[in-house]
Structures are given as C-alpha cells and as structure tokens.
Design an enzyme around this catalytic site. Sequence first.
Site, PDB file in Angstrom:
ATOM      1  N   MET A 192      25.145  56.230  50.182  1.00 18.22           N
ATOM      2  CA  MET A 192      26.539  56.340  49.746  1.00 18.22           C
ATOM      3  C   MET A 192      27.175  54.978  49.968  1.00 18.22           C
ATOM      4  O   MET A 192      28.005  54.771  50.859  1.00 18.22           O
ATOM      5  CB  MET A 192      27.260  57.443  50.542  1.00 18.22           C
ATOM      6  CG  MET A 192      26.882  58.828  50.053  1.00 18.22           C
ATOM      7  SD  MET A 192      27.222  60.102  51.274  1.00 18.22           S
ATOM      8  CE  MET A 192      25.779  59.922  52.298  1.00 18.22           C
ATOM      9  N   HIS A 218      17.084  63.987  56.169  1.00 17.95           N
ATOM     10  CA  HIS A 218      18.077  63.443  55.245  1.00 17.95           C
ATOM     11  C   HIS A 218      18.917  62.400  55.992  1.00 17.95           C
ATOM     12  O   HIS A 218      19.564  62.708  56.998  1.00 17.95           O
ATOM     13  CB  HIS A 218      18.950  64.587  54.734  1.00 17.95           C
ATOM     14  CG  HIS A 218      19.928  64.210  53.677  1.00 17.95           C
ATOM     15  ND1 HIS A 218      19.580  64.066  52.346  1.00 17.95           N
ATOM     16  CD2 HIS A 218      21.250  63.939  53.742  1.00 17.95           C
ATOM     17  CE1 HIS A 218      20.654  63.744  51.644  1.00 17.95           C
ATOM     18  NE2 HIS A 218      21.690  63.646  52.464  1.00 17.95           N
ATOM     19  N   MET A 254      26.267  55.422  54.896  1.00 22.65           N
ATOM     20  CA  MET A 254      27.650  55.282  54.414  1.00 22.65           C
ATOM     21  C   MET A 254      28.175  53.906  54.779  1.00 22.65           C
ATOM     22  O   MET A 254      27.947  53.425  55.896  1.00 22.65           O
ATOM     23  CB  MET A 254      28.533  56.356  55.060  1.00 22.65           C
ATOM     24  CG  MET A 254      28.030  57.774  54.831  1.00 22.65           C
ATOM     25  SD  MET A 254      29.228  58.989  55.410  1.00 22.65           S
ATOM     26  CE  MET A 254      28.286  60.519  55.229  1.00 22.65           C
ATOM     27  N   ASP A 284      23.632  69.207  48.345  1.00 23.53           N
ATOM     28  CA  ASP A 284      24.049  68.619  49.616  1.00 23.53           C
ATOM     29  C   ASP A 284      25.534  68.877  49.856  1.00 23.53           C
ATOM     30  O   ASP A 284      26.381  68.452  49.073  1.00 23.53           O
ATOM     31  CB  ASP A 284      23.784  67.102  49.545  1.00 23.53           C
ATOM     32  CG  ASP A 284      24.117  66.360  50.828  1.00 23.53           C
ATOM     33  OD1 ASP A 284      24.495  67.008  51.822  1.00 23.53           O
ATOM     34  OD2 ASP A 284      23.987  65.118  50.825  1.00 23.53           O
ATOM     35  N   MET A 314      26.088  66.949  44.584  1.00 19.64           N
ATOM     36  CA  MET A 314      26.943  67.060  45.772  1.00 19.64           C
ATOM     37  C   MET A 314      27.801  68.321  45.654  1.00 19.64           C
ATOM     38  O   MET A 314      28.444  68.551  44.626  1.00 19.64           O
ATOM     39  CB  MET A 314      27.868  65.840  45.896  1.00 19.64           C
ATOM     40  CG  MET A 314      27.183  64.529  46.269  1.00 19.64           C
ATOM     41  SD  MET A 314      26.220  64.558  47.794  1.00 19.64           S
ATOM     42  CE  MET A 314      27.442  65.051  49.002  1.00 19.64           C
ATOM     43  N   SER A 330      20.327  66.915  57.670  1.00 20.80           N
ATOM     44  CA  SER A 330      21.055  65.654  57.687  1.00 20.80           C
ATOM     45  C   SER A 330      21.357  65.265  59.128  1.00 20.80           C
ATOM     46  O   SER A 330      22.153  65.924  59.811  1.00 20.80           O
ATOM     47  CB  SER A 330      22.358  65.811  56.901  1.00 20.80           C
ATOM     48  OG  SER A 330      23.203  64.725  57.194  1.00 20.80           O
ATOM     49  N   HIS A 373      19.818  58.902  51.509  1.00 24.33           N
ATOM     50  CA  HIS A 373      20.942  59.133  50.593  1.00 24.33           C
ATOM     51  C   HIS A 373      21.926  57.976  50.751  1.00 24.33           C
ATOM     52  O   HIS A 373      22.650  57.904  51.749  1.00 24.33           O
ATOM     53  CB  HIS A 373      21.582  60.489  50.962  1.00 24.33           C
ATOM     54  CG  HIS A 373      22.775  60.848  50.139  1.00 24.33           C
ATOM     55  ND1 HIS A 373      23.596  61.918  50.448  1.00 24.33           N
ATOM     56  CD2 HIS A 373      23.293  60.300  49.009  1.00 24.33           C
ATOM     57  CE1 HIS A 373      24.562  62.001  49.551  1.00 24.33           C
ATOM     58  NE2 HIS A 373      24.408  61.035  48.677  1.00 24.33           N
ATOM     59  N   ASP A 392      21.971  59.917  55.785  1.00 32.80           N
ATOM     60  CA  ASP A 392      23.198  59.602  55.053  1.00 32.80           C
ATOM     61  C   ASP A 392      23.681  58.204  55.401  1.00 32.80           C
ATOM     62  O   ASP A 392      24.265  57.985  56.462  1.00 32.80           O
ATOM     63  CB  ASP A 392      24.286  60.625  55.409  1.00 32.80           C
ATOM     64  CG  ASP A 392      24.045  61.969  54.748  1.00 32.80           C
ATOM     65  OD1 ASP A 392      23.880  61.994  53.513  1.00 32.80           O
ATOM     66  OD2 ASP A 392      24.024  62.983  55.465  1.00 32.80           O
TER      67      ASP A 392
HETATM   68  C1  DX5 Z   1      28.074  64.325  53.047  1.00 30.97           C
HETATM   69  C2  DX5 Z   1      26.615  64.099  53.339  1.00 30.97           C
HETATM   70  C3  DX5 Z   1      25.870  65.346  53.671  1.00 30.97           C
HETATM   71  C4  DX5 Z   1      26.335  66.049  54.914  1.00 30.97           C
HETATM   72  C5  DX5 Z   1      25.771  67.437  54.951  1.00 30.97           C
HETATM   73  O1  DX5 Z   1      28.645  63.136  52.664  1.00 30.97           O
HETATM   74  O2  DX5 Z   1      25.989  63.513  52.213  1.00 30.97           O
HETATM   75  O3  DX5 Z   1      24.487  65.087  53.742  1.00 30.97           O
HETATM   76  O4  DX5 Z   1      25.987  65.363  56.053  1.00 30.97           O
HETATM   77  O5  DX5 Z   1      26.321  68.122  56.041  1.00 30.97           O
HETATM   78  P1  DX5 Z   1      26.858  69.624  55.907  1.00 30.97           P
HETATM   79  O6  DX5 Z   1      25.672  70.482  55.556  1.00 30.97           O
HETATM   80  O7  DX5 Z   1      27.410  69.918  57.265  1.00 30.97           O
HETATM   81  O8  DX5 Z   1      27.902  69.640  54.829  1.00 30.97           O
HETATM   82 ZN    ZN Z   2      23.747  63.482  52.121  1.00 31.70          ZN
END
Ligand code: DX5
Ligand code: ZN
Length: 227
Positions: free
Chosen positions: A73, A38, A42, A181, A142, A13, A71, A40
């Site tokens: 969110m 990956h 947000m 994740d 998750m 990520s 991903h 993320d």
């Molecule tokens: C959390 C994210 C994850 C996160 C993973 O909201 O979706 O992908 O970045 O990071 P670690 O492995 O440090 O929990």
């Molecule tokens: Zn993620």
Amino acid sequence: MLTEQNRILISPSIIASDLTTIGEQVRRFDASLINMLHLDVMDGNFVPNLTFGPGFIQQLKKHTTIPLDVHLMIEKPERSLEQYVKTGPWCITIHYESTRFPARILQEIRRDGIVAGLSINPATPVEAVFDLLPYTDMVLVMSVDPGFYGQTFMESALGRIRKLSGFIKAGANPNVRIQVDGGINSDNIADVVRAGAEIIVVGNSAFKGNDINNNVRILLDSVNITS
Ligand code: DX5
Ligand code: ZN
C-alpha cells in the site's frame, strides 16, 4: 502454482499481532492452517499509516518457511519494487490506484517468478482491472478502505467479488485467483468464499486473544458448516 481449485487459503495479516515479538510467534504457527503470511506494507502516503519495509520482511523470513504474501500500500511502487522482489516472497500485490503503470509492474513481478497481485480499493469500479487480467495472477478485492486492521467488512465487496469471479471464469484468464482483505470473520467468511474468493486475509479475527491456530481453525470450520 497459485491454489488448487476449491481450496481456501488463509493469509493472516501480521499487523494485527504484536509486531515486536512476531519472529517468536511465527514459530508456533501451524503451517497446515496458516498457508501464508500477509504483510501489509504502508507508506504513510498512499494510506495514512506507516508499517514496515523490505528490511523487516528480510528479517522475518529468517524465522519461518511459511510463504510471504506482500501487500504494497505504497505510492508509485515502481520506485522501490526491486527491494521487495529481493526479499523473495511468494507474492507481491500492488494497488491499481497507486501507479499509472500497473501492467508493466505486474510483468516485472512475474518475470522474477513471483505471483503478481493487483488490488482494488472499494471506491474503484471492479471493471477497472478487467483489461489487466492477462498480466495478473491474483486480484485482491479490498473489503475495507486500506490503512488499518480491525475495520468493519463492507457488504458491497460480495457483489464485486461475484462480478469479478464471473468475468474471470468466462474469460481468457480463468486461472486468476481472487483474494479478499478487510473485516473478515467467522460470520462473513462463508459469504466471501461463496462469492468466489479463495485466498482470505484475516487480521483481527486471526490474532485476537493471541490464539492464532485455534482462531484460524474456527474460521475454516465456519466455511464448512455454512457453505
Ligand atoms: C488493511 C489491510 C488488511 C488488514 C486486515 O489496510 O490491508 O490486511 O490488516 O485486517 P482485518 O482482518 O482486521 O480487517
Ligand atoms: Zn492487506
């Protein structure tokens, strides 16, 4: 197209990296270890944090051929899905909790030849996704509440992955893969693999010390030694 059976795929990520230099960093990523990136996304609404959007993903793609694992969110992903589809990722994952129309969105993702992922938060009963498996290529379980990297792995994820894995194997959609994740490290990666996860997201444990290739090698070694 998703994964070969019994093969673990690692998806670092990038929010756990220095994002201001990620374009440079990805050139040094060993593609034999880092199977996908990956991303993320947000929105500061579905989760209390803000990262990047489709413009950034489009730019990042110019720097690497490693497949992109997006991903989302974000609240109501149907409103901006098209923009993410246009970036041409390997996968787009939406959250079960973010929309009233998950089946329709998953089918739209698939129609564009992209792997359709469905994610569930720790507070959502895992059974909630069972009826959506015909429209899903990958379920992302998750193992932390989404929003931030570097959180502690929730042990409850193991039972949830086992239950989901058992249901998938016994059902009509045995090709659905499980991704996990949140908080994965060399102490718990063998446990999540044994429970049934095949695609492993790693943030903090991949980027710590700015030595991603070596960190991922250590993670893979931990699966082999203890499983
Ligand atoms: C959390 C994210 C994850 C996160 C993973 O909201 O979706 O992908 O970045 O990071 P670690 O492995 O440090 O929990
Ligand atoms: Zn993620």
